[in-house]
Design a protein around this motif. Structure first.
Motif, short mmCIF file in Angstrom:
data_model
loop_
_atom_site.label_atom_id
_atom_site.label_comp_id
_atom_site.label_asym_id
_atom_site.label_seq_id
_atom_site.Cartn_x
_atom_site.Cartn_y
_atom_site.Cartn_z
N TRP A 401 0.64 -1.08 -0.03
CA TRP A 401 0.28 -0.25 0.29
C TRP A 401 0.78 1.16 0.28
N PHE A 402 2.25 1.65 0.82
CA PHE A 402 2.50 2.61 1.15
C PHE A 402 3.77 2.69 -0.69
N ASN A 403 4.00 1.78 -1.05
CA ASN A 403 4.69 1.52 -2.45
C ASN A 403 3.62 1.97 -3.74
N TYR A 404 2.42 1.84 -3.49
CA TYR A 404 1.11 1.99 -4.36
C TYR A 404 1.53 3.52 -4.00
N GLY A 405 0.98 4.41 -3.34
CA GLY A 405 0.95 5.41 -2.65
C GLY A 405 2.32 6.40 -3.70
N VAL A 406 3.26 5.45 -2.95
CA VAL A 406 4.41 6.78 -3.44
C VAL A 406 4.43 6.81 -5.52
N ALA A 407 3.81 5.88 -5.95
CA ALA A 407 4.30 5.53 -7.39
C ALA A 407 2.85 6.05 -7.86
N LEU A 408 1.75 6.54 -6.48
CA LEU A 408 0.13 7.45 -7.46
C LEU A 408 0.90 8.80 -7.38
N LEU A 409 1.17 9.32 -5.77
CA LEU A 409 2.25 10.47 -6.10
C LEU A 409 2.66 11.14 -7.17
N GLU A 410 3.98 10.13 -7.32
CA GLU A 410 5.26 10.18 -8.23
C GLU A 410 4.02 11.35 -9.78
N GLN A 411 2.99 10.36 -9.49
CA GLN A 411 2.44 10.80 -11.10
C GLN A 411 1.33 11.68 -10.81
N GLY A 412 0.63 11.89 -9.49
CA GLY A 412 0.27 13.89 -9.84
C GLY A 412 -1.35 12.76 -8.91
N ALA A 413 -1.25 11.42 -8.78
CA ALA A 413 -2.65 11.23 -8.51
C ALA A 413 -2.98 11.67 -7.12
N PHE A 414 -2.68 12.66 -6.17
CA PHE A 414 -2.84 13.15 -5.05
C PHE A 414 -3.96 12.19 -4.16
N ALA A 415 -4.78 12.35 -4.17
CA ALA A 415 -6.20 12.10 -3.57
C ALA A 415 -6.37 10.20 -3.18
N ASP A 431 3.30 3.69 11.87
CA ASP A 431 4.45 4.00 10.49
C ASP A 431 4.57 5.17 10.13
N GLY A 432 5.83 6.12 10.75
CA GLY A 432 6.15 7.36 10.47
C GLY A 432 6.19 8.00 9.22
N TRP A 433 6.72 6.84 8.53
CA TRP A 433 6.64 7.31 6.76
C TRP A 433 5.07 7.81 5.87
N ALA A 434 4.54 6.38 6.19
CA ALA A 434 3.01 6.28 5.60
C ALA A 434 2.59 7.81 6.57
N TRP A 435 2.89 8.01 7.60
CA TRP A 435 1.85 8.82 7.72
C TRP A 435 2.26 10.55 7.53
N ALA A 436 3.66 10.86 7.29
CA ALA A 436 4.17 11.44 6.49
C ALA A 436 3.87 11.42 5.24
N ASN A 437 4.08 10.94 4.34
CA ASN A 437 3.44 11.14 2.83
C ASN A 437 2.29 11.07 2.64
N MET A 438 0.94 10.48 3.97
CA MET A 438 -0.36 11.01 3.39
C MET A 438 -0.15 12.80 3.53
N ALA A 439 -0.11 12.76 4.74
CA ALA A 439 0.36 14.62 4.52
C ALA A 439 0.35 15.29 3.95
N LEU A 440 1.44 15.08 3.21
CA LEU A 440 2.35 15.72 1.50
C LEU A 440 1.17 15.20 0.44
N ALA A 441 0.71 13.93 0.61
CA ALA A 441 -0.04 13.69 -0.49
C ALA A 441 -2.05 14.21 -0.69
N ARG A 442 -1.82 14.83 0.86
CA ARG A 442 -3.42 15.16 1.33
C ARG A 442 -2.99 17.00 1.32
#
Length: 515
Positions: A401-415, A431-442
């Motif tokens: 799920w985390f890696n899927y989020g990173v791939a979507l983030l890199e492609q601009g699919a933020f939501a 998982d602090g990294w997951a929280w931090a990346n979710m914050a960035l995506a939001r």
């Protein structure tokens, strides 16, 4: 082999190449990026020496990284060439399997049926379509070559040395390559004579390589140690057998980084223990034979043992789940496939009509497996497709799920990325990294309040992450809170004075504050 069998073997190789051909245009994904694209050691002689003399990450697998270095020198960062190497290794393994099966006493039908299941089953796609799955390909290549030499003709001493060197390919390719040692012991037990000259070189080489691994890594085990099995873990190992058998029979929901929750409750534990005990008894019964059935039973048991989860590979998961990636079945399936082939050959030995009926029934199955493999290979085209397919299949791994989020983030699919990171958090709440990346995506999706709440939790979990505070400062600026932005950028610089964006932001805030 008969002429018809040779033609069938060539047709099998062609069908295998066709099934995997769609994967030749795939990208570098997941560990490929670290192992190949961003690995500076692949580009110099000094780096090559490090590949042989030091661990790479948690493991010591020098032969794999040397192969990457050679390919990078030959054709640079062209992923299709790396994928082609994997496919050629898989085809070589199929051909070797047919040869070893015949030399072990199997008939043409047994050898071709077993090799076809090994070649075309979709569960093999993780080892073949994933460049970093080459470890399993080299293990099987070295092990099959070793068996071919062992079972061949010639002076026993020479065969023993050559079999040992081929086994060294397996042992230097991956830790599970040392499973060749119990197989050598079985082959020595099977041999009526010349056991010592056949076995001694392999045992000596295995001992030397183990000692070298200990010198290189400081220990024989992975860096985070090994967790001894509990009763629940043993039961889980039994359930892992059930899950793997299910995937072999019905490979509809394949996914990367598969996790199996540990059984809960007395009944589930009892069933798992019964399955494990039955599997051990069945393997012991088969390995007592000195014929082809005994050999391929010994092969299956030897190469499944490192993947059996009797000792947890990742102790951090030991209390919650079993790690059972699909590529772990690449080597064992060579033995399982041959056992199926041997059973089929025995069942149809007395009737030509029955043999043709069996062939008519098997061909559609093999074509169906090839079609499913071709579709599965295409899941490995990109990280978004790979991890997205796993999420769709109901992945329980937070890494997926985390890696899927990173791939979507890199492609601009933020939501969508924020939702993926939420899925990672649901499976790993701390998982602090997951929280931090979710914050960035939001934040990038415009959900500033949701981003602020996620940043707050991320800061609790990772209070020393400079980049996290820089992102928090950027959010505060967007919300118009200059004081909070100043505090966040100041904290970021205190943790990492090299953050130029935070320094520029503070200078801009100071400029605004001056009359």
């Amino acid at each position: 082999m008969s002429r018809a069998a040779c033609v069938a073997g060539l047709a099998l190789l062609a069908l295998t190449a066709l099934a995997y051909g769609a994967g030749l245009s795939n990208q570098f994904v997941w560990d490929d990026r670290d192992h190949i694209v961003a690995n500076p050691r692949l580009q110099s002689a000094c780096g090559l020496l490090e590949l042989v003399s030091r661990e790479q990450g948690r493991y010591y697998r020098p032969l794999i990284f040397v192969s990457y270095a050679a390919e990078r020198r030959l054709w640079g960062l062209s992923p299709n060439r790396f994928h082609l190497t994997n496919l050629l290794l898989h085809l070589a393994n199929v051909a070797l399997l047919i040869a070893v099966a015949r030399r072990s006493g199997g008939s043409d039908i047994a050898a071709l049926t077993g090799a076809a299941l090994f070649a075309l089953h979709p569960i093999q796609s993780e080892a073949v379509a994933y460049i970093s799955g080459r470890t399993d390909l080299l293990v099987v290549f070295g092990a099959l070559l070793s068996c071919l030499v062992w079972l061949g003709d010639g002076p026993p001493r020479r065969r023993g040395v050559l079999a040992a060197l081929a086994g060294g390919v397996a042992m230097l390719g991956k830790e599970s390559g040392f499973a060749i040692v119990p197989l050598w012991l079985w082959l020595a037990w099977r041999s009526a004579a010349s056991r010592a000259p056949l076995l001694a070189p392999g045992l000596l080489l295995a001992t030397l390589l183990l000692a070298w691994r200990a010198a290189v890594s400081g220990a024989l085990a992975p860096a985070d140690g090994l967790a001894l099995p509990s009763l629940t873990t043993l039961s889980g190992a039994g359930w892992a057998i059930v899950e793997y058998l299910h995937l072999l029979i019905w490979p509809a929901t394949l996914q990367v980084d598969r996790l199996l929750p540990l059984p809960s409750g007395g009944a589930a534990n009892a069933v798992g223990l019964v399955v494990l005990a039955s599997a051990i008894a069945l393997a012991g019964h088969g390995a007592r034979r000195r014929d082809a059935i005994g050999m391929w039973t010994a092969w299956t048991a030897s190469f499944y043992l490192p993947a059996a989860n009797l000792i947890a590979i990742y102790p951090a998961l030991a209390g919650r789940a079993l790690f059972m990636p699909e590529h772990n079945l690449y080597a064992p399936l060579a033995g399982l496939g041959l056992l199926v082939g041997l059973a089929l050959a025995r069942a149809t030995a007395r009737s030509t009509a029955l043999r043709w009926a069996a062939l008519a029934a098997i061909l559609p199955i093999l074509l169906g497996l090839a079609a499913r493999t071709s579709l599965r290979v295409q899941d490995w085209r990109s990280e978004r497709e790979l991890f997205g397919a796993a999420v769709t299949a109901g992945a329980g791994s937070p890494r997926v799920w985390f890696n899927y989020g990173v791939a979507l983030l890199e492609q601009g699919a933020f939501a969508a990325a924020a939702d993926a990171f939420a899925g990672a958090i649901a499976r790993a709440p701390n998982d602090g990294w997951a929280w931090a990346n979710m914050a960035l995506a939001r934040q990038r999706a415009g959900d500033l309040d949701g981003a602020a709440a996620a940043y707050a939790r991320a800061v609790e979990l990772q209070p020393d992450d400079a980049q996290l505070f820089e992102n928090l400062g950027t959010l505060a600026l967007r919300r118009g809170d200059a004081a909070a932005a100043r505090a966040a950028f100041t904290r970021a610089l205190a943790l990492d004075p090299g953050l130029s964006r935070s320094r520029r932001a503070l200078e801009a805030l100071d400029a605004v504050g001056r009359p």
